[in-house]
Scaffold this active site. Structure first.
Site, short mmCIF file in Angstrom:
data_model
loop_
_atom_site.label_atom_id
_atom_site.label_comp_id
_atom_site.label_asym_id
_atom_site.label_seq_id
_atom_site.Cartn_x
_atom_site.Cartn_y
_atom_site.Cartn_z
NE ARG A 43 -1.24 -2.19 3.36
CZ ARG A 43 -2.12 -3.17 3.43
NH1 ARG A 43 -3.37 -2.90 3.52
NH2 ARG A 43 -1.72 -4.41 3.42
CB THR A 44 3.85 2.45 1.80
OG1 THR A 44 3.28 2.08 3.05
CG2 THR A 44 4.58 3.76 1.96
CE LYS A 61 23.18 -7.23 -12.48
NZ LYS A 61 23.21 -6.37 -13.67
NE ARG A 117 8.09 0.85 3.38
CZ ARG A 117 6.92 0.38 3.82
NH1 ARG A 117 6.60 -0.87 3.63
NH2 ARG A 117 6.08 1.17 4.42
CG HIS A 164 5.64 4.38 7.84
ND1 HIS A 164 5.60 5.18 6.72
CD2 HIS A 164 4.95 3.26 7.51
CE1 HIS A 164 4.91 4.55 5.76
NE2 HIS A 164 4.52 3.39 6.22
C1 NCD Z 1 3.52 -0.67 8.07
C2 NCD Z 1 4.97 -0.61 7.71
O1 NCD Z 1 5.38 -1.04 6.64
O2 NCD Z 1 5.70 -0.08 8.52
N1 NCD Z 1 2.67 -0.84 6.99
C3 NCD Z 1 2.39 0.18 6.14
O3 NCD Z 1 3.19 1.03 5.83
N2 NCD Z 1 1.14 0.23 5.65
C4 NCD Z 1 3.24 -1.58 9.18
C5 NCD Z 1 3.60 -3.02 9.05
O4 NCD Z 1 4.34 -3.43 8.18
O5 NCD Z 1 3.12 -3.78 9.88
#
Ligand code: NCD
Length: 320
Positions: free
Chosen positions: A54-55, A82, A104, A134
């Site tokens: 989703r992110t 690599k 990320r 986050h």
């Molecule tokens: C979270 C994450 O990746 O930190 N999810 C997200 O961003 N929607 C929480 C998780 O992974 O549990």
């Protein structure tokens, strides 16, 4: 502000500016044409070293709705496999003229390194670094709460579960306390981080004692991929003490919201009937995430100088 690395970087006015900007942009989600010309000609790179559904999709949708060009980079299948370093990846992005990099990474601090190394000129947005932070998740959570509850001053929020491994919990504690809410972290002692007593929140081991006094309960995923030891006896035991099921949900006040950042372990930290209940705003969190990320990209790249209101009529003209 040039980057968004931590929810703690935002003071109250800045946080409210993001939330109010997102409020204006949220209207767009309900229109048939979901696009504004604001970031036309700008390039945004989604740099994802860690799995995400989703992110990544949310940042992509946000950038596209603002008419930016989007490049998706995922470490799988790239030269990172690599052995290419973060620095060389960054230099490649810089050479391609990225205006913003959404990153990320499995290591805490990677976005800070990228922002402050001097390797790149672009804005850096932290989309989750290790178990650290986050910030856009915290912003979309606050946004969702405000839509249902109004201002968050004095509101009580319980964040429940695997706090130790959760960047969502950390960013939420920082942002919610800036916005005046009272946060209680609820977890078994093994899943609370060392030094949590210095965080701006309360802690409890007893979910049943906290639920009747809470306006929002945010369930966290048990992050098995980050666990290198046994933090609780068994999944059954965990879910019996810290899972949210229908019986526990009944102890919440009438108006209370149930949240989860996703992905959920249904049957573990949250039961399927609770996740799908009318109290749950979990799907709405995802929708709101796009508006928040649009607001963040807009404020970082287009600047706070030009008001969002000016761009909305432009879309109306375009459609007329
Ligand atoms: C979270 C994450 O990746 O930190 N999810 C997200 O961003 N929607 C929480 C998780 O992974 O549990």
């Amino acid at each position: 502000m040039k980057h968004l690395l931590s929810a703690g970087d935002l003071d109250r006015d800045e946080a409210l500016l993001v939330l109010e900007t997102a409020e204006k942009l949220r209207e767009l989600a309900d229109r048939p044409i979901k696009k504004l010309p604001t970031l036309r000609g700008r390039t945004i790179v989604n740099l994802f070293f860690e799995d995400s559904t989703r992110t990544r999709i949310s940042f992509e949708a946000a950038a596209k709705r603002l008419s930016a060009d989007v490049i998706n980079f995922s470490a799988k299948g790239s030269s990172v496999e690599k052995g290419e370093s973060l620095k060389d990846t960054a230099l490649t992005l810089e050479a391609m003229g990225a205006d913003a990099v959404v990153v990320r990474h499995q290591s805490s601090g990677a976005p800070h390194r990228l922002a402050h190394s001097g390797w790149i000129q672009s804005c850096v947005v932290n989309a989750g670094d290790g178990s650290h932070e986050h910030p856009t998740q915290a912003l979309l959570d606050a946004f969702t709460m405000r839509r249902h509850l109004g201002a968050l001053d004095g509101r009580r929020v319980a964040i429940v579960g695997d706090v130790l491994h959760s960047r969502v919990a950390r960013s939420n504690v920082l942002l919610l306390s800036t916005l005046g809410a009272e946060v209680t972290l609820v977890a078994p002692p093994t899943l609370l981080p060392v030094g949590v007593e210095r965080w701006t929140c309360a802690t409890s081991y007893d979910l049943d004692a906290v639920l009747p006094k809470t306006d929002v309960v945010m369930m966290l995923r048990v992050q098995r991929e980050r666990m290198n030891a046994a933090f609780f006896p068994s999944a059954r035991e965990y879910s019996r003490r810290y899972g949210l099921d229908a019986a526990r949900m009944a102890a919440l006040p009438e108006h209370a919201l149930v949240m989860h950042p996703g992905p959920m372990n249904r049957g573990m930290e949250i039961s399927a009937d609770v996740a799908d209940s009318t109290r749950s705003v979990i799907v709405e969190q995802v929708t709101n995430g796009v508006a928040i990320r649009m607001a963040v990209l807009y404020l970082l790249l287009a600047g706070a100088g030009s008001a969002v209101d000016d761009t909305v009529p432009e879309q109306r003209r375009g459609r007329a």
